[in-house]
Design a protein around this motif. Structure first.
Motif, short mmCIF file in Angstrom:
data_model
loop_
_atom_site.label_atom_id
_atom_site.label_comp_id
_atom_site.label_asym_id
_atom_site.label_seq_id
_atom_site.Cartn_x
_atom_site.Cartn_y
_atom_site.Cartn_z
N THR A 33 0.82 -1.21 0.00
CA THR A 33 0.00 0.00 0.00
C THR A 33 0.86 1.27 0.00
N ARG A 213 -6.64 -4.90 3.52
CA ARG A 213 -5.73 -3.85 3.99
C ARG A 213 -5.76 -2.64 3.05
N GLU A 217 -6.97 1.16 4.05
CA GLU A 217 -6.08 2.31 3.90
C GLU A 217 -6.70 3.37 3.00
N ARG A 221 -7.92 7.27 3.98
CA ARG A 221 -7.38 8.48 3.34
C ARG A 221 -8.44 9.25 2.56
#
Length: 254
Positions: A33, A213, A217, A221
């Motif tokens: 990521t 994941r 993430e 954001r």
């Protein structure tokens, strides 16, 4: 968004202006990521402004090629446990006397034969041996397996035994990665269906962990739209669908 072995690439299209922008960053194997967001930052200031996103990933393919998928326990119909290893008689090099079949992902010792039988029309001839399923669940727990593949004869016609097997596994083990052949490859050839189910079970936990994941993430954001994933066919599915049937993303990146 596409993650390669060396670089991670992001291409953005502005619907208002018709302009394209491209970002490139080094791939970060320890945490993929990081490379995604490094490339994304080059083309988008605020992820909340993204209206649609598609991701191509080689996570499943890499796990398959590098043999770093999960340890799989295969449940097969009693009397048909050798189907996966016998495979097909066709050979890519017909006259090569040194030819050897590829090593199966599941060794013969990790294939458990389960009582219960359907006939050619999908009608039950013998009830599912639920006790054998529970015994297999105990073995799963004791021997450190990471996924279960279930491929019963004629399961593509009548999935009742496979579905019940999955229910018992969840009862015994809690949340567990279970791949059912009638969902993975609903076709009549037993080897192809079994083999596809094994690959799905082998790669699914790796793909699921990665996509979960990445989604977390992205949402953290500011991304407000669903993440989509490229399929092997060139089509796209939601990340949730990709997690449910990871085999369809095996050639997502390439």
């Amino acid at each position: 968004m596409d993650i390669g072995g060396t670089f991670t690439d992001v291409v953005a299209y502005d619907e208002a202006s018709g302009a394209y922008a491209a970002g490139k960053a080094s791939t970060t194997p320890a945490d993929l990521t990081e490379g995604v967001f490094a490339a994304l930052a080059q083309v988008v200031d605020d992820p909340a402004a993204i209206a649609f996103t598609v991701h191509g990933t080689t996570q499943g393919l890499n796990a398959f090629l590098q043999r770093r998928g999960e340890k799989v326990l295969l449940l097969a119909t009693r009397g048909a446990g050798d189907v996966y290893h016998i495979a097909r008689g066709n050979r890519t090099r017909l006259y090569d006397v040194h030819y050897r079949k590829p090593t199966p992902l599941v060794p013969r010792g990790d294939i458990v034969e389960i009582g219960g039988r359907l006939n050619w029309a999908g009608e039950e001839l013998e009830p599912l041996d639920e006790g054998a399923i529970r015994d297999a669940a105990r073995r799963y727990r004791e021997e450190g397996f990471g996924a279960v593949a279930v491929a019963f004869l004629f399961g593509y016609l009548n999935p009742a035994h496979e579905l019940r097997a999955a229910e018992i596994l969840v009862e015994e083990l809690g949340p567990v990665a279970v791949s059912l052949s009638h969902r993975v490859a609903r076709e009549w050839r037993e080897y192809e269906r079994t083999s596809s189910t094994v690959v799905d079970a082998y790669t699914a936990p790796v793909v699921r962990r990665y996509l979960e994941r990445l989604e977390t993430e992205l949402r953290g954001r500011g991304l407000a739209v669903p993440l989509h994933v490229m399929q092997s066919s060139g089509g796209i599915v939601t990340a949730q669908s990709a997690r449910d049937l990871s085999l369809q993303t095996l050639l997502s990146g390439p």
